[in-house]
Motif scaffolding. Structure first.
Motif, short mmCIF file in Angstrom:
data_model
loop_
_atom_site.label_atom_id
_atom_site.label_comp_id
_atom_site.label_asym_id
_atom_site.label_seq_id
_atom_site.Cartn_x
_atom_site.Cartn_y
_atom_site.Cartn_z
N LEU A 312 0.83 -1.20 0.00
CA LEU A 312 0.00 0.00 0.00
C LEU A 312 0.87 1.26 0.00
O LEU A 312 0.58 2.24 -0.71
N LEU A 313 1.93 1.21 0.77
CA LEU A 313 2.86 2.34 0.85
C LEU A 313 3.42 2.68 -0.54
O LEU A 313 3.44 3.83 -0.96
N LYS A 314 3.82 1.65 -1.24
CA LYS A 314 4.37 1.82 -2.57
C LYS A 314 3.30 2.38 -3.52
O LYS A 314 3.53 3.33 -4.26
N TYR A 315 2.13 1.79 -3.45
CA TYR A 315 1.02 2.18 -4.33
C TYR A 315 0.64 3.64 -4.11
O TYR A 315 0.52 4.42 -5.06
N LEU A 316 0.46 4.04 -2.85
CA LEU A 316 0.02 5.41 -2.57
C LEU A 316 1.08 6.43 -2.99
O LEU A 316 0.77 7.43 -3.63
N ASN A 317 2.34 6.15 -2.64
CA ASN A 317 3.40 7.10 -3.00
C ASN A 317 3.58 7.20 -4.52
O ASN A 317 3.97 8.25 -5.03
N ALA A 318 3.26 6.13 -5.23
CA ALA A 318 3.35 6.17 -6.69
C ALA A 318 2.12 6.83 -7.31
O ALA A 318 2.11 7.16 -8.50
N ASN A 319 1.09 7.00 -6.50
CA ASN A 319 -0.16 7.54 -7.04
C ASN A 319 -0.58 8.87 -6.42
O ASN A 319 -1.77 9.15 -6.24
N GLY A 320 0.42 9.68 -6.07
CA GLY A 320 0.12 11.04 -5.66
C GLY A 320 -0.35 11.22 -4.22
O GLY A 320 -0.81 12.29 -3.84
N VAL A 321 -0.24 10.16 -3.42
CA VAL A 321 -0.65 10.28 -2.01
C VAL A 321 0.57 9.98 -1.14
O VAL A 321 1.00 8.83 -1.04
N GLN A 322 1.14 11.02 -0.55
CA GLN A 322 2.33 10.79 0.26
C GLN A 322 1.95 10.02 1.52
O GLN A 322 1.03 10.40 2.24
N SER A 323 2.64 8.92 1.73
CA SER A 323 2.37 8.14 2.93
C SER A 323 3.69 7.63 3.47
O SER A 323 4.69 7.59 2.75
N ARG A 324 3.70 7.24 4.75
CA ARG A 324 4.95 6.88 5.40
C ARG A 324 4.77 5.66 6.29
O ARG A 324 3.71 5.46 6.86
N PRO A 325 5.84 4.85 6.40
CA PRO A 325 5.78 3.75 7.37
C PRO A 325 5.92 4.33 8.77
O PRO A 325 6.24 5.51 8.93
N ILE A 358 -1.12 8.43 6.64
CA ILE A 358 -1.62 9.03 5.39
C ILE A 358 -1.86 10.54 5.58
O ILE A 358 -1.89 11.02 6.71
N PRO A 359 -2.03 11.28 4.48
CA PRO A 359 -2.09 12.75 4.55
C PRO A 359 -3.09 13.28 5.57
O PRO A 359 -4.27 12.90 5.57
N SER A 360 -2.60 14.15 6.44
CA SER A 360 -3.42 14.67 7.54
C SER A 360 -3.10 16.14 7.84
O SER A 360 -3.36 16.60 8.95
N SER A 361 -2.57 16.88 6.89
CA SER A 361 -2.24 18.29 7.15
C SER A 361 -3.50 19.03 7.58
O SER A 361 -4.60 18.71 7.12
#
Ligand SMILES: *Cc1c(COP(=O)(O)O)cnc(C)c1O
Length: 383
Positions: A312-325, A358-361
């Motif tokens: 999921l981490l890989k998928y989201l970061n490749a699809n415009g959603v910055q996410s982090r472990p 996941i994005p939470s700004s």
């Protein structure tokens, strides 16, 4: 890319910084530092606030103030950002790591109690009761609970345990400005608490921290130690080893503007959290962090568990959603591989292997939040 957690500048920041520049008050003295300290302390119901250059050094000073040093142990959770353990290490003390609760990901208080009961003793030395590790007789000086992700554990139980075992508490409240337990703000449950205003936190000064306390003498010494321990306004006379850890006025000016907006930011964090919880419940194998009944969290950074975290981490970061472990558990890092890690089920490893943020700004828009959810659902539709 929808960012994970970035600062939101929309208030009086420009004006207050300009004021610093126009008047020349850009450095470590100035009205904004005092105002910022006061705003943060008042907001969280503490009597005193002492600004410092970041949260890490704030924790260092707080421990140093309580006399923690080379001969001591300090208890901390195995899941935290490295800063907690670095600050403990700066004092020369050795950390003891306690595994975390699988539900709320905070230090596991059942384990902590078991550890204190089984592995520690109370000793009377020079009319003072101290807690020692049975194995080597070394003092355990303090506990640093970390309010991970702006959530927190049962702080009543923690403070009672600390009292029973004569341990001081320094709260790593760096992520938790705005969080309450039974209506009381974090930062007030130990002798000292520390907030961070790093770029990714709920409000930011670029970099900065505030130490809060209800003890006037500790507040005075905190200020003294963070300003090179100079004890005369004129003479360069310093009465102990001090630190240059003071927050500068220009950053405090940003902090004052951010504090003015803080109630709004907090609302938006909570909205984002509620939205994600509503939209993601039952999606794939997603599991949320549990929030105890008497906790009102600031919802700093939305993080959930899934067995497919890496994909999921890989998928989201490749699809415009910055996410982090999540953070690598402290006991796995080379510096702490030999420290005492108290655990029964290695929960921290599981949490590390399955948590994703996941994005939470506070500035995230409803459209962006929706996009995050849509992408996550699309991932689980294929996986
Ligand atoms: C951010 C953070 C810190 C340290 O804060 P800085 O201001 O970046 O030094 C300490 N502990 C935790 C858990 C944090 O998230």
């Amino acid at each position: 890319m929808i960012p994970l957690s970035v600062p939101q500048i929309e208030g009086n920041e420009w004006q207050y910084v300009k004021d610093c520049l126009d008047t020349g008050w850009i450095s470590s003295a100035g009205e904004y530092v005092n105002r910022f300290e006061k705003l943060v302390a008042e907001y969280c119901g503490a009597k005193y606030g002492v600004a410092c250059s970041n949260g890490t050094v704030g924790i260092h000073i707080a421990l140093h103030l309580l006399g923690v040093g080379r001969e001591d142990y300090v208890i901390a959770p195995d899941i935290t950002f490295i800063a907690t353990l670095n600050a403990i290490s700066y004092t020369g003390a050795q950390p003891i790591l306690i595994d975390v609760d699988p539900r709320n990901w905070q230090m596991d208080l059942n384990l902590l109690e078991k550890f204190l009961v089984e592995k520690c003793d109370l000793q009377l030395i020079n009319d003072r009761t101290i807690c020692v590790l049975k194995e080597d007789g070394k003092r355990i000086a303090a506990i640093v609970p970390v309010h991970v992700l702006g959530n927190c554990g049962d702080l009543n139980r923690l403070t009672n345990l600390a009292k029973r075992f004569h341990l001081e508490i320094v709260e790593d409240a760096t992520e938790s400005l705005g969080t309450t337990f039974n209506g009381n703000h974090t930062g007030n449950f130990g002798k000292l608490g520390v907030f961070s205003f790093n770029g990714n936190k709920i409000i930011s000064t670029g970099g900065g921290g505030v130490i809060v306390t209800n003890d006037e003498a500790l507040a005075k010494r905190a200020k003294h130690l963070t300003t090179q321990a100079k004890n005369d306004p004129m003479e360069y006379y310093h009465d102990e080893i001090g630190y240059n850890y003071r927050l500068v006025n220009i950053l405090a000016a940003i902090g004052v503007a951010q504090m003015e907006k803080f109630p709004e930011f907090l609302e938006r964090k909570k909205e984002t959290d509620a939205f994600y919880r509503k939209q993601l419940v039952g999606v794939g194998d997603i599991e949320f962090q549990a929030i105890d009944e008497n906790v009102n969290p600031n919802c700093w950074l939305f993080t959930f568990k899934t067995a497919k975290m890496r994909e999921l981490l890989k998928y989201l970061n490749a699809n415009g959603v910055q996410s982090r472990p999540f953070w690598v558990p402290m006991h796995q890092l080379p510096m702490f591989q030999n420290v005492l890690f108290y655990s029964e089920k290695q929960i921290s490893n599981t949490i590390y292997e399955s948590c994703i943020s996941i994005p939470s700004s506070s500035g995230i828009t409803p459209e962006e939040r929706q996009e995050v959810v849509t992408k996550i659902k699309a991932f689980y539709a294929q996986n």
